[in-house]
Design a protein around this motif. Structure first.
Motif, PDB file in Angstrom:
ATOM      1  N   LEU A 115       1.284  -0.761   0.325  1.00  0.00           N
ATOM      2  CA  LEU A 115      -0.152  -0.272   0.204  1.00  0.00           C
ATOM      3  C   LEU A 115       1.024   1.342   0.002  1.00  0.00           C
ATOM      4  O   LEU A 115       1.561   1.394   1.344  1.00  0.00           O
ATOM      5  N   SER A 118      -3.651   6.514   0.118  1.00  0.00           N
ATOM      6  CA  SER A 118      -4.694   6.249   0.011  1.00  0.00           C
ATOM      7  C   SER A 118      -5.156   8.182  -0.332  1.00  0.00           C
ATOM      8  O   SER A 118      -5.032   8.422   0.500  1.00  0.00           O
ATOM      9  N   ASP A 390     -13.590  -6.001   1.553  1.00  0.00           N
ATOM     10  CA  ASP A 390     -12.153  -4.973   1.597  1.00  0.00           C
ATOM     11  C   ASP A 390     -11.357  -5.693   0.945  1.00  0.00           C
ATOM     12  O   ASP A 390      -9.912  -5.582   1.562  1.00  0.00           O
ATOM     13  N   CYS A 391     -11.134  -6.960   0.109  1.00  0.00           N
ATOM     14  CA  CYS A 391      -9.609  -8.223   0.162  1.00  0.00           C
ATOM     15  C   CYS A 391      -9.936  -7.496  -1.467  1.00  0.00           C
ATOM     16  O   CYS A 391     -10.997  -7.931  -1.754  1.00  0.00           O
ATOM     17  N   ARG A 407      -4.976  -6.037   1.733  1.00  0.00           N
ATOM     18  CA  ARG A 407      -6.586  -5.981   2.111  1.00  0.00           C
ATOM     19  C   ARG A 407      -6.175  -4.322   3.255  1.00  0.00           C
ATOM     20  O   ARG A 407      -5.100  -4.164   3.503  1.00  0.00           O
ATOM     21  N   ARG A 408      -7.444  -3.596   3.288  1.00  0.00           N
ATOM     22  CA  ARG A 408      -6.891  -2.433   4.045  1.00  0.00           C
ATOM     23  C   ARG A 408      -8.539  -2.845   4.536  1.00  0.00           C
ATOM     24  O   ARG A 408      -9.269  -2.288   4.353  1.00  0.00           O
ATOM     25  N   SER A 409      -8.428  -2.296   5.988  1.00  0.00           N
ATOM     26  CA  SER A 409      -9.231  -2.387   6.983  1.00  0.00           C
ATOM     27  C   SER A 409     -10.746  -0.548   6.396  1.00  0.00           C
ATOM     28  O   SER A 409     -12.134  -0.938   6.806  1.00  0.00           O
ATOM     29  N   TYR A 410      -9.519   0.377   5.784  1.00  0.00           N
ATOM     30  CA  TYR A 410     -10.777   1.728   6.137  1.00  0.00           C
ATOM     31  C   TYR A 410     -11.380   1.755   5.086  1.00  0.00           C
ATOM     32  O   TYR A 410     -10.544   1.135   4.124  1.00  0.00           O
ATOM     33  N   ASP A 435      -7.848   3.274  -2.831  1.00  0.00           N
ATOM     34  CA  ASP A 435      -6.049   3.099  -2.629  1.00  0.00           C
ATOM     35  C   ASP A 435      -5.180   3.019  -3.999  1.00  0.00           C
ATOM     36  O   ASP A 435      -5.967   2.583  -4.228  1.00  0.00           O
ATOM     37  N   TRP A 437      -2.206   0.976  -5.080  1.00  0.00           N
ATOM     38  CA  TRP A 437      -0.304  -0.155  -4.291  1.00  0.00           C
ATOM     39  C   TRP A 437       0.167  -0.279  -5.486  1.00  0.00           C
ATOM     40  O   TRP A 437       0.106  -0.012  -6.681  1.00  0.00           O
TER      41      TRP A 437
END
Length: 445
Positions: A115, A118, A390-391, A407-410, A435, A437
């Motif tokens: 990542l 964002s 979210d993945c 994966r990023r939780s936000y 996001d 990457w």
């Protein structure tokens, strides 16, 4: 090629830099420095006798020092006194943008992605689509707005379609963005337009001609071929249901594949050009339609050469809920995904065959999120990508084994993602954020 003892001096903004011809040649033929070499890559000599090999350039010397060091070592170090945007502007002047990009992030590899950052959007509502640009930028559609970002992720003036909902977006090149939009009843607008990515200005409007008359229409999914053709799913008020074809250079309509009874082309969710077979994949998927339709169209013969539908298939949940599809020509198959993130494969050598579901690809476990998003598929460099909630999962090898997950939780569930310019962009649904990457560059030895 010029040998190491061939040296050249540059006077950049009053500062003198001395380097070798070999170092400057690393910039490439298409760069600012390419004109300093002849066809054999030998350093050109100045015409005046006994003249020194010194070239004056009226540019920023601090940025030149950074870029010269990049050509020497392949490594990019930006000191604190050099603004990155200024450096990128200077890199563009010298034709070294690709060198800077490659030094900041390496060639794309889904299993090594990290990542990078964002970006929070400025438009209200859920995002419609995100599309990666050829140079590492992206564009994001929210309702009737399209936000365009360059490879430095600086936003350009937004494109506002005045309450016409954007259905899809695509890059013609780094300077031009194609947008498909809904027709507004009674307005005679909608369709497709070519816009400047830097200013947002409309450059060309694409028309559908039926019975020698220009018709208003809704344009949906977009697709592109290497020979500069544009494909779009179309819905008109008369008989303009099907797939339109336009010349990317002239903007003129070239062909139209009309929708046959009992099939669905004008509502297509995805178009994908297949180089090997010279056919167009058209996929209309649940929930846009109650049934799923996937077909290959041959525009040379004006016929559908392959098709699959879940009409008449066993009434199982998995068969009825194909959410996305992508053709994999080297495997002679089409990969599909359902809402449980199960991957399925349809044999392209069998017309109307069944889906072979791969249970080992089932990734979803536990509670579903409050606002789940439909999974999406992408294929890049022989790696398969599938988003779920979210993945994003990465599959590799002949058996498409799960090798990594991003994966990023936000931001909530991922509603769309796109790969291009050696980056992966993932658009989240809940917090209006995307996001970025990137693959870290390999260490310079």
């Amino acid at each position: 090629m010029g040998i190491q003892k061939d040296t050249v001096k540059f006077n950049v903004g009053g500062r003198i830099f001395q380097t070798t011809a070999t170092t400057i040649a690393n910039a490439g033929r298409d760069s600012f420095f390419g004109a300093l070499f002849d066809d054999n890559w030998d350093l050109r000599r100045q015409q005046q006798p006994n003249s020194r090999q010194e070239f004056f350039i009226d540019r920023n010397p601090d940025c030149f020092a950074v870029l010269l060091d990049l050509l020497r070592t392949g490594d990019l170090y930006i000191p604190s006194n050099v603004p990155e945007r200024l450096l990128c502007r200077e890199a563009m002047f010298y034709g070294l943008t690709d060198h800077v990009r490659l030094a900041k992030w390496g060639p794309f590899d889904g299993n090594r992605l990290k990542l990078s950052r964002s970006v929070t959007g400025r438009a209200p509502g859920d995002g419609t689509a995100i599309r990666a640009g050829p140079d590492g930028g992206c564009c994001v559609a929210h309702g009737s707005m399209v936000h365009v970002f360059d490879w430095m992720l600086e936003e350009h003036p937004p494109i506002n379609l005045d309450y016409q909902r954007v259905n899809d977006i695509g890059w013609i090149n780094a300077e031009n963005v194609l947008i498909s939009a809904c027709e507004r009843l009674g307005k005679g607008d909608g369709g497709m337009g070519l816009f400047s990515s830097s200013t947002g200005d409309l450059r060309h409007k694409f028309n559908v001609v039926h019975d020698n008359q220009i018709k208003s229409f809704t344009a949906g999914a977009l697709g592109f071929s290497p020979d500069y053709k544009i494909f779009a799913s179309c819905k008109g008020r008369s008989n303009e249901y099907g797939i339109g074809v336009w010349d990317q250079v002239t903007g003129k309509q070239m062909d139209f594949f009309y929708e046959s009874p009992g099939w669905s082309l004008g509502d297509a969710d995805k178009l994908q050009w297949l180089n090997g077979s010279n056919c167009l994949l058209v996929a209309t998927l649940f929930p846009r339609k109650d049934n799923c339709y996937i077909s290959l169209l041959d525009f040379r013969e004006k016929r559908m050469v392959w098709s699959w539908s879940d009409i008449g298939a066993p009434l199982t949940i998995d068969e009825k809920r194909v959410r996305d599809a992508i053709a994999m020509e080297e495997c002679n198959s089409i990969c599909v995904v359902n809402e449980y993130d199960d991957l399925g494969f349809i044999d392209l050598r069998v017309n109307g065959g069944s889906v072979r579901w791969s249970s080992r690809s089932r990734l979803l476990k536990g509670k579903m999120p409050d606002e789940p998003c439909y999974p999406k598929l992408a294929l890049h460099n022989e790696q398969l990508f599938s988003s779920m909630n979210d993945c994003i999962s990465v599959f590799c090898g002949p058996d498409w084994v799960l090798t990594s997950r991003l994966r990023r939780s936000y931001g909530g569930s991922i509603c769309n993602f796109s790969i291009g310019g050696d980056r992966l962009f993932a658009l989240h649904s809940e917090e209006n954020v995307f996001d970025v990457w990137e693959t870290p560059p390999l260490p310079v030895i």
